[in-house]
Design an enzyme around this catalytic site. Structure first.
Site, short mmCIF file in Angstrom:
data_model
loop_
_atom_site.label_atom_id
_atom_site.label_comp_id
_atom_site.label_asym_id
_atom_site.label_seq_id
_atom_site.Cartn_x
_atom_site.Cartn_y
_atom_site.Cartn_z
N LYS A 161 -32.48 -0.24 -26.65
CA LYS A 161 -32.62 -1.49 -27.42
C LYS A 161 -33.48 -1.33 -28.69
CE LYS A 161 -30.32 -4.00 -26.13
NZ LYS A 161 -28.83 -3.80 -26.15
N GLY A 162 -33.64 -0.09 -29.11
CA GLY A 162 -34.46 0.14 -30.31
C GLY A 162 -33.69 -0.01 -31.61
N1 LIG Z 1 -27.57 -3.39 -38.29
C1 LIG Z 1 -27.76 -3.85 -37.06
N2 LIG Z 1 -26.85 -4.67 -36.50
C2 LIG Z 1 -27.05 -5.14 -35.24
N3 LIG Z 1 -28.13 -4.85 -34.49
C3 LIG Z 1 -29.06 -4.04 -35.01
C4 LIG Z 1 -28.91 -3.52 -36.32
N4 LIG Z 1 -30.00 -2.76 -36.57
C5 LIG Z 1 -30.78 -2.82 -35.50
N5 LIG Z 1 -30.22 -3.59 -34.55
C6 LIG Z 1 -30.84 -3.87 -33.26
O1 LIG Z 1 -30.30 -2.96 -32.33
C7 LIG Z 1 -30.60 -3.53 -31.04
C8 LIG Z 1 -29.79 -2.82 -29.98
O2 LIG Z 1 -30.36 -1.54 -29.85
P1 LIG Z 1 -29.56 -0.30 -29.31
O3 LIG Z 1 -28.34 -0.10 -30.11
O4 LIG Z 1 -30.51 0.84 -29.26
O5 LIG Z 1 -29.18 -0.80 -27.85
S1 LIG Z 1 -28.68 0.11 -26.61
O6 LIG Z 1 -29.86 0.70 -25.99
O7 LIG Z 1 -27.74 1.11 -27.12
O8 LIG Z 1 -28.04 -0.86 -25.70
C9 LIG Z 1 -30.29 -4.99 -31.21
O9 LIG Z 1 -31.12 -5.69 -30.32
P2 LIG Z 1 -30.91 -7.25 -29.97
O10 LIG Z 1 -31.15 -7.99 -31.27
O11 LIG Z 1 -31.95 -7.57 -28.98
O12 LIG Z 1 -29.53 -7.42 -29.47
C10 LIG Z 1 -30.60 -5.26 -32.68
O13 LIG Z 1 -31.77 -6.01 -32.88
#
Ligand SMILES: Nc1ncnc2c1ncn2[C@@H]1O[C@H](COP(=O)(O)OS(=O)(=O)O)[C@@H](OP(=O)(O)O)[C@H]1O
Length: 405
Positions: A161-162
């Site tokens: 979720k990073g």
């Molecule tokens: N460009 C862009 N678009 C959408 N989301 C973005 C982006 N950059 C960073 N994030 C943040 O990425 C969070 C999800 O993290 P991960 O991709 O590492 O999640 S996972 O561990 O693979 O499930 C996700 O967390 P949540 O907002 O809690 O859903 C986003 O805040």
């Protein structure tokens, strides 16, 4: 005479000393002001081995670089079309629980619990006939020139979720990066399948291209550092970190989206709500103790081989973070501001053109979920809990991520 000269120099020496003190004070003030106001601009420690530095320097100079780049792309496209590669050349299909995504980038937004299965039509004989050099591939091209499958030279190891998916999808725009779409989970769940199984998941690459994959759970897997070191001690590691409190809430939101009848975030946070004792065995809390997990990696890898990307800055200024990552990987800075736009509806930066497409693309709906409201007292308690660990982490990485201010 000598005395009188020393005597006459005395006032100018005092003035000089005062000037030096004032200058030092001014510079310190300037440093702190910059430190406080511009966290995303802090340049993280980056590594460039001599070899990479030479390669990058040479690529700056070579007049035929652009030609070679488009040639590589053409060859790569051809290789993709040849049918040996599946799903962007990864050789796998996805049937994951988090793969139920909608809208653009639906095919990319495959997260943690993805299962992988090989397409029955894959011609394993053809693949087996590729020349696989030893651990450290020399990058020999096959006769057809379509590249070979190599073990990854760089990994996004965390954190869950990073912002790991965003980072990987942004990096894929670079012509010298080829990545697996799904999370292979090799160094945690699939290690017994062996390195050849792992290599087979990789897309084909040409000489000079970097193979990558992302599996965020590696960062918290005790055995992962030793195993990755066993594959190659030169593997470059990238960790996208995010405020551990927001990260925990994001983690919880993901679980909630799959199973509605789970206890509240507030109740899961505490071992005992009245004493305020935090439950560190709850994974949503545990993952955020970054300093502790990092310690485990430092037993095998030097700090210079690990790059920390700020999840917050990846949203507020993706081009800058991508600049650091490209430097770290020894690549030319090809991904810049020009590649991004801020999508108001999504509330996140998106790509103007994703790899292999001419259309703008945002991540799928599982990225950027609305978080539930959490009791502010619980949030504060968690902030207090993480503060010392965060401080330690800032010290270890040399970067203040600004989660406590
Ligand atoms: N460009 C862009 N678009 C959408 N989301 C973005 C982006 N950059 C960073 N994030 C943040 O990425 C969070 C999800 O993290 P991960 O991709 O590492 O999640 S996972 O561990 O693979 O499930 C996700 O967390 P949540 O907002 O809690 O859903 C986003 O805040």
């Amino acid at each position: 005479m000598a005395y009188s000269r020393v005597h006459s120099d005395f006032p100018s020496q005092t003035v000089f000393k005062k000037f030096v003190v004032m200058l030092l004070f001014f510079l310190t003030l300037l440093y702190f002001l910059q430190y406080l106001t511009d966290r995303c601009s802090k340049t993280p420690t980056s590594v460039r081995t001599t070899d990479q530095a030479i390669r990058s320097f040479a690529s700056d100079l070579k007049a035929d670089e652009l030609q070679s780049l488009s040639r590589k792309r053409l060859i790569q496209k051809w290789a993709d079309k040849s049918g040996v590669g599946y799903h962007r050349g990864s050789g796998v299909e996805y049937t994951g629980s988090d793969s139920v995504v909608f809208g653009p980038w639906a095919d990319f937004a495959v997260a943690s619990q993805s299962e992988m299965r090989f397409p029955s039509s894959i011609n394993t004989d053809v693949l087996m006939n590729f020349q696989y050099p030893g651990k450290r591939d020399s990058g020999t091209l096959s006769l057809l020139g379509e590249g070979i499958k190599r073990l990854p030279q760089a990994l996004i190891i965390g954190v869950k979720k990073g912002g790991t998916r965003a980072l990987l999808e942004f990096l894929r725009v670079h012509p010298d990066i080829r990545a697996v779409g799904a999370e292979p989970h090799f160094f945690d769940r699939n290690y017994e399948k062996g390195l050849e199984w792992y290599r087979d998941l990789m897309p084909k690459t040409l000489e000079g291209q970097i193979t990558m994959e992302k599996t965020p759970s590696y960062f918290v897997t005790r055995e992962a550092p030793a195993r990755i070191y066993g594959m190659s001690r030169d593997t470059k590691l990238i960790v996208v970190v995010r405020d551990p409190v927001t990260r925990a809430i994001s983690d919880y939101t993901q679980t909630l989206s799959k199973k509605l009848d789970i206890p509240t975030f507030e109740s899961l946070t505490f071992k005992n709500r009245t004493t305020g004792l935090i439950d560190t065995s709850w994974s949503a809390v545990q993952i955020g103790i970054y300093a502790k997990h990092l310690d485990n990696w430092l037993q095998f890898f030097p700090m210079a081989q690990i790059l920390f990307v700020s999840g917050e800055c990846l949203i507020s200024d993706p081009a800058r973070e991508l600049g650091h990552v490209q430097d770290f990987l020894g690549l030319k800075r090809i991904i810049t501001d020009k590649h991004f736009y801020f999508n108001q509806t999504k509330g996140f930066p998106c790509l103007k053109k994703a790899e292999g497409s001419s259309k703008p693309r945002c991540l799928g709906k599982t990225k950027g979920r609305t978080h539930p409201n959490i009791d502010p007292e619980v949030v504060q308690r968690l902030r207090d809990f993480y503060r010392p660990f965060n401080m330690k982490f800032y010290q270890m990485t040399g970067r203040a991520f600004g989660w406590d201010g």
